[in-house]
Design a protein around this motif. Structure first.
Motif, PDB file in Angstrom:
ATOM      1  N   ARG A   2       0.819  -1.202   0.000  1.00 30.52           N
ATOM      2  CA  ARG A   2       0.000   0.000   0.000  1.00 30.52           C
ATOM      3  C   ARG A   2       0.864   1.268   0.000  1.00 30.52           C
ATOM      4  NH1 ARG A   2      -4.848   0.176   4.206  1.00 30.52           N
ATOM      5  NH2 ARG A   2      -5.367  -1.619   2.870  1.00 30.52           N
ATOM      6  N   VAL A   3       1.981   1.210   0.741  1.00 35.82           N
ATOM      7  CA  VAL A   3       2.870   2.370   0.785  1.00 35.82           C
ATOM      8  C   VAL A   3       3.451   2.648  -0.607  1.00 35.82           C
ATOM      9  CG1 VAL A   3       4.988   3.285   1.779  1.00 35.82           C
ATOM     10  CG2 VAL A   3       3.407   2.000   3.215  1.00 35.82           C
ATOM     11  N   ARG A   4       3.802   1.569  -1.310  1.00 36.13           N
ATOM     12  CA  ARG A   4       4.352   1.740  -2.657  1.00 36.13           C
ATOM     13  C   ARG A   4       3.316   2.368  -3.592  1.00 36.13           C
ATOM     14  NH1 ARG A   4       7.634  -3.919  -3.884  1.00 36.13           N
ATOM     15  NH2 ARG A   4       9.225  -3.681  -2.252  1.00 36.13           N
ATOM     16  N   ARG A   5       2.073   1.950  -3.457  1.00 36.79           N
ATOM     17  CA  ARG A   5       1.032   2.507  -4.316  1.00 36.79           C
ATOM     18  C   ARG A   5       0.831   3.993  -4.045  1.00 36.79           C
ATOM     19  NH1 ARG A   5      -3.740  -2.165  -4.172  1.00 36.79           N
ATOM     20  NH2 ARG A   5      -2.599  -3.742  -5.378  1.00 36.79           N
ATOM     21  N   ALA A   7       3.019   6.020  -2.815  1.00 33.57           N
ATOM     22  CA  ALA A   7       4.206   6.725  -3.307  1.00 33.57           C
ATOM     23  C   ALA A   7       4.148   6.896  -4.822  1.00 33.57           C
ATOM     24  CB  ALA A   7       5.471   5.982  -2.901  1.00 33.57           C
ATOM     25  N   ALA A   8       3.711   5.839  -5.531  1.00 40.52           N
ATOM     26  CA  ALA A   8       3.600   5.927  -6.989  1.00 40.52           C
ATOM     27  C   ALA A   8       2.561   6.957  -7.399  1.00 40.52           C
ATOM     28  CB  ALA A   8       3.249   4.555  -7.564  1.00 40.52           C
ATOM     29  N   ASP A   9       1.426   6.988  -6.693  1.00 39.02           N
ATOM     30  CA  ASP A   9       0.393   7.980  -7.020  1.00 39.02           C
ATOM     31  C   ASP A   9       0.869   9.399  -6.719  1.00 39.02           C
ATOM     32  OD1 ASP A   9      -1.307   6.057  -7.912  1.00 39.02           O
ATOM     33  OD2 ASP A   9      -2.458   5.886  -6.058  1.00 39.02           O
ATOM     34  N   ALA A  10       1.638   9.564  -5.634  1.00 38.59           N
ATOM     35  CA  ALA A  10       2.167  10.890  -5.321  1.00 38.59           C
ATOM     36  C   ALA A  10       3.124  11.368  -6.409  1.00 38.59           C
ATOM     37  CB  ALA A  10       2.867  10.864  -3.964  1.00 38.59           C
ATOM     38  N   ALA A  11       3.996  10.477  -6.871  1.00 44.35           N
ATOM     39  CA  ALA A  11       4.911  10.831  -7.955  1.00 44.35           C
ATOM     40  C   ALA A  11       4.149  11.149  -9.234  1.00 44.35           C
ATOM     41  CB  ALA A  11       5.901   9.691  -8.190  1.00 44.35           C
ATOM     42  N   LEU A  12       3.085  10.367  -9.492  1.00 44.40           N
ATOM     43  CA  LEU A  12       2.275  10.625 -10.681  1.00 44.40           C
ATOM     44  C   LEU A  12       1.573  11.978 -10.582  1.00 44.40           C
ATOM     45  CD1 LEU A  12       1.317   9.411 -13.358  1.00 44.40           C
ATOM     46  CD2 LEU A  12      -0.588   8.363 -12.121  1.00 44.40           C
ATOM     47  N   GLY A  13       1.111  12.321  -9.383  1.00 39.96           N
ATOM     48  CA  GLY A  13       0.484  13.626  -9.206  1.00 39.96           C
ATOM     49  C   GLY A  13       1.446  14.767  -9.470  1.00 39.96           C
ATOM     50  N   VAL A  14       2.682  14.626  -9.036  1.00 45.09           N
ATOM     51  CA  VAL A  14       3.694  15.651  -9.310  1.00 45.09           C
ATOM     52  C   VAL A  14       3.914  15.792 -10.810  1.00 45.09           C
ATOM     53  CG1 VAL A  14       6.119  16.247  -8.994  1.00 45.09           C
ATOM     54  CG2 VAL A  14       4.808  15.352  -7.069  1.00 45.09           C
ATOM     55  N   ILE A  15       3.981  14.649 -11.508  1.00 46.70           N
ATOM     56  CA  ILE A  15       4.180  14.692 -12.963  1.00 46.70           C
ATOM     57  C   ILE A  15       3.007  15.400 -13.635  1.00 46.70           C
ATOM     58  CG2 ILE A  15       4.363  13.281 -15.040  1.00 46.70           C
ATOM     59  CD1 ILE A  15       5.830  11.201 -13.355  1.00 46.70           C
TER      60      ILE A  15
END
Length: 394
Positions: A2-5, A7-15
């Protein structure tokens, strides 16, 4: 996980935020005024929907496509910059890729088709049709294609893994089913025959009934021991199969001795013990099971047989196993013995074992009288062992 997901969504939001800001600046420089606001707002909505895709991939994909289609129509009739823009195209790619990866086939195809329609719909908002394929359309089509590939690859890999796992499970179930059948059919048949013999002995010679019951007890103990070995395979899958496979040197002789106790004569012909010890475990086990099932079949369906021949011969890379009896022919015998064992699975199990090793199996009546089971197995030629120096000197 869940933490990885997250983190991935946070990075995607920044992009998403970076692409939105970049494209807003480009529109402001080229169009001037507040034209960038519509593109930024529509793109932000689709990107936000993409970030919520994990909650419901199907509904979020439909919502994102609906917003994108509305943006395309609005840009066409309000003379706004071409849509979908880069941020919206990226958000749609995330939604389409997730749908293709996770949703059922029909739903995934529908979402992918909708994504392609929106990407192609950018043609109606293009302002440079005369110069060839607009860059916005090319960008959207490429983003859609990348999304489909990104979703399809893990889907196909997962399907392949499931197919391989199911094949392994099926092979394991078949192996255990054959082991259970062989153990139950052989030992239970022996117990039934000895119980029938005990009834006759108790009538004619009551003083010998104790010996008959002792034989039944021994047969029952052997059956329990064999069942424990099979159950051990189920309880401990990490145990090497060679430790539970029958067919070690000497076991065929013990099998024949137990069969001869029923009053039949068996002529056993085997290669020398050194050669049999060099057989691969799966070959030795198959030879043992073929002989065991054939003898069990004789006990069940050929009570008139008085003599049985068991021959195991090797000719270079071929191992031949034949079990034949001398019982007289009768019209119903072929039907009775065609099944070979419990519920007709005996012959099927023998053929599966033999064919799994690349061999062949033939079973049927012999010319004149009797029944024969003939199995042929390929056996690799082992390199010759070097002889001691003293032996070479001779």
């Amino acid at each position: 996980m869940r933490v990885r997901r997250w983190a991935a969504d946070a990075a995607l939001g920044v992009i998403f935020a970076v692409v939105l800001a970049f494209w807003a600046v480009r529109i402001a420089d080229s169009w001037g005024g507040g034209y960038w606001r519509f593109d930024c707002a529509a793109g932000a909505v689709v990107c936000a929907i993409a970030l919520a895709r994990r909650f419901d991939p199907a509904r979020t994909a439909v919502a994102g496509l609906a917003v994108a289609a509305t943006a395309v129509l609005a840009a066409r009739f309000a003379d706004l910059p071409s849509e979908p823009g880069p941020a919206m195209a990226l958000g749609l790619a995330v939604l389409v890729g997730t749908a293709v990866k996770t949703l059922p086939v029909r739903t995934a195809c529908a979402v992918a088709g909708g994504g392609l329609a929106v990407a192609a719909g950018s043609l109606v908002t293009a302002h440079t049709l005369a110069a060839g394929v607009p860059s916005v359309t090319l960008m959207n089509v490429l983003a859609w294609a990348a999304a489909v590939v990104a979703g399809l690859c893990p889907r196909l890999l997962d399907a392949r893994r499931r197919a391989v796992a199911e094949g392994v499970r099926r092979a394991e179930r078949l192996r255990l089913a054959r082991e259970l059948h062989d153990v139950v059919a052989h030992h239970v048949t022996g117990i039934v025959l000895q119980a029938q013999a005990a009834r006759l002995v108790s009538r004619k010679s009551p003083e010998k009934a104790g010996d008959a019951l002792a034989d039944i007890e021994a047969a029952g103990s052997d059956a329990l021991a064999a069942m424990r070995r099979v159950v051990g395979l189920l309880r401990d899958p990490d145990e090497p199969a060679e430790t539970t496979m029958p067919g070690r040197p000497g076991e065929l002789g013990e099998l024949v001795e137990r069969f001869e106790a029923g009053g039949r004569t068996v002529r056993l012909r085997l290669p020398d013990e050194e050669e049999t010890a060099a057989w691969p475990p799966e070959v030795a086990a198959t030879v043992y099971r073929v002989v065991q099932e054939s003898l069990t079949n004789i006990s069940r369906h050929a009570p008139q047989a008085r003599s049985v021949t068991v021959e195991v011969e090797r000719d270079r890379e071929t191992l031949t196993v034949e079990v034949a009896d001398d019982s007289p022919q009768c019209p119903s015998r072929h039907h009775q013995r065609g099944g070979y064992g419990l519920s007709g699975y005996g012959l099927i199990g023998m053929r599966e074992r033999v064919e799994a090793l690349g061999g062949t199996l033939r079973a049927g009546p012999r010319p004149g009288s009797g029944w024969s089971v003939l199995a042929t197995l390929p056996v690799p030629v082992s390199p010759p062992r070097p002889r001691p120096a003293r032996e070479r000197a001779r």
